[in-house]
Design a protein around this motif. Sequence first.
Motif, short mmCIF file in Angstrom:
data_model
loop_
_atom_site.label_atom_id
_atom_site.label_comp_id
_atom_site.label_asym_id
_atom_site.label_seq_id
_atom_site.Cartn_x
_atom_site.Cartn_y
_atom_site.Cartn_z
N ALA A 50 9.56 -1.30 -2.57
CA ALA A 50 10.91 -1.20 -3.16
C ALA A 50 10.92 -1.58 -4.63
CB ALA A 50 11.88 -2.08 -2.38
N GLY A 51 10.03 -2.47 -5.05
CA GLY A 51 10.02 -2.89 -6.44
C GLY A 51 8.96 -2.26 -7.31
N THR A 52 8.11 -1.43 -6.73
CA THR A 52 7.00 -0.86 -7.50
C THR A 52 7.48 0.09 -8.60
OG1 THR A 52 5.44 -1.17 -5.69
CG2 THR A 52 4.88 0.53 -7.29
N TYR A 53 8.67 0.65 -8.45
CA TYR A 53 9.19 1.53 -9.51
C TYR A 53 9.23 0.78 -10.85
CZ TYR A 53 13.78 -0.73 -9.59
OH TYR A 53 14.80 -1.62 -9.73
N TRP B 75 -1.32 4.10 -3.27
CA TRP B 75 -1.24 3.49 -1.94
C TRP B 75 -2.23 4.19 -1.01
CZ3 TRP B 75 2.47 -0.38 -1.15
CH2 TRP B 75 3.43 -0.52 -2.15
N LEU B 76 -3.01 3.41 -0.28
CA LEU B 76 -3.96 3.98 0.67
C LEU B 76 -3.74 3.38 2.05
CD1 LEU B 76 -6.44 5.83 1.14
CD2 LEU B 76 -7.87 3.81 0.71
N SER C 227 -13.27 4.37 -5.31
CA SER C 227 -13.24 5.03 -3.99
C SER C 227 -11.84 4.97 -3.39
CB SER C 227 -14.24 4.37 -3.04
OG SER C 227 -15.56 4.54 -3.51
N VAL C 228 -11.20 3.82 -3.51
CA VAL C 228 -9.83 3.67 -3.02
C VAL C 228 -8.90 4.55 -3.83
CG1 VAL C 228 -7.89 2.06 -2.77
CG2 VAL C 228 -10.21 1.34 -2.10
N TRP C 229 -9.02 4.50 -5.14
CA TRP C 229 -8.13 5.26 -6.03
C TRP C 229 -8.22 6.77 -5.75
CZ3 TRP C 229 -4.16 3.69 -8.68
CH2 TRP C 229 -3.58 4.53 -9.63
N GLU C 230 -9.41 7.25 -5.50
CA GLU C 230 -9.62 8.67 -5.23
C GLU C 230 -8.86 9.12 -3.97
OE1 GLU C 230 -13.36 11.30 -3.78
OE2 GLU C 230 -13.67 10.15 -5.62
N LEU C 231 -8.76 8.26 -2.98
CA LEU C 231 -8.08 8.59 -1.72
C LEU C 231 -6.60 8.22 -1.71
CD1 LEU C 231 -10.79 7.33 0.81
CD2 LEU C 231 -10.31 9.71 0.15
N ALA C 232 -6.18 7.40 -2.64
CA ALA C 232 -4.81 6.87 -2.64
C ALA C 232 -3.78 7.93 -3.00
CB ALA C 232 -4.71 5.69 -3.62
N PRO D 120 -0.33 8.65 -5.00
CA PRO D 120 0.46 8.07 -6.09
C PRO D 120 1.78 7.51 -5.57
CG PRO D 120 -0.42 10.22 -6.72
CD PRO D 120 -0.68 10.05 -5.25
N HIS D 121 2.26 6.47 -6.22
CA HIS D 121 3.49 5.80 -5.76
C HIS D 121 4.64 6.79 -5.56
CE1 HIS D 121 6.61 2.91 -5.13
NE2 HIS D 121 7.29 3.45 -6.13
N ALA D 122 4.84 7.70 -6.48
CA ALA D 122 5.98 8.63 -6.40
C ALA D 122 5.93 9.49 -5.14
CB ALA D 122 6.03 9.51 -7.63
N GLU D 123 4.75 9.65 -4.55
CA GLU D 123 4.60 10.50 -3.37
C GLU D 123 4.44 9.71 -2.07
OE1 GLU D 123 1.32 13.15 -4.15
OE2 GLU D 123 1.95 13.35 -6.23
N PHE D 124 4.31 8.39 -2.18
CA PHE D 124 4.04 7.58 -1.00
C PHE D 124 5.34 7.11 -0.37
CE2 PHE D 124 2.93 3.63 1.25
CZ PHE D 124 1.92 4.10 2.05
N THR D 125 5.56 7.50 0.87
CA THR D 125 6.76 7.07 1.57
C THR D 125 6.37 6.09 2.68
OG1 THR D 125 6.62 8.98 3.05
CG2 THR D 125 8.02 9.21 1.11
#
Length: 174
Positions: free
Chosen positions: A91-94, A105-106, A161-166, A168-173
């Motif tokens: 909720a606060g990541t924006y 987010w992964l 490795s995490v970043w490649e699979l994560a 993006p915040h705007a798309e993570f629900t």
Amino acid sequence: MPQSNVPAFSELVADCHSSAVHLEMRDAYGVASEADDISEWRARGTITPESVERRRPWLDLVRRTVDRGVVMRRARIVSTPVSEYIRYEHAGTYLNVAAGELVGWLPRRLASGLALPGNDLWLLDDRLIRFGHFTGDGASAGHELCDDPAVIKACGTAFESVWELATPHAEFTI
């Protein structure tokens, strides 16, 4: 072993020139400085203006750092369905994103094949790691610096490795 003489993060990032990456792997943190924010979020269901003001020092630090040309990225590995704490964080990541931080987010189930460090960390310019140690309940248990090239390489590879699979915040629900 956590060190008592670790400089404040603001001092460490002030010496950063190109990248600061943060790997978070817990589903809950019990950091005392967030207690009021979480309580308000629970009561109101949103991030309050008071919470934004309490975060201002961090948000200003991110803005100043990004304005100097440092790329700040944060990757969060989370269990799904997500914990209450992760809902609060989401909720606060924006605010982090608006300040210039890139956040991904992964879902933990997608991280099973990754070799990951045992602790959350900040990796600064691929030259210094600041490990964050936490108690079982998520309270801060101190920080530790590491400049061992092998550890830096392993942690940098893990983050990428995490970043490649994560997602993006705007798309993570959640």
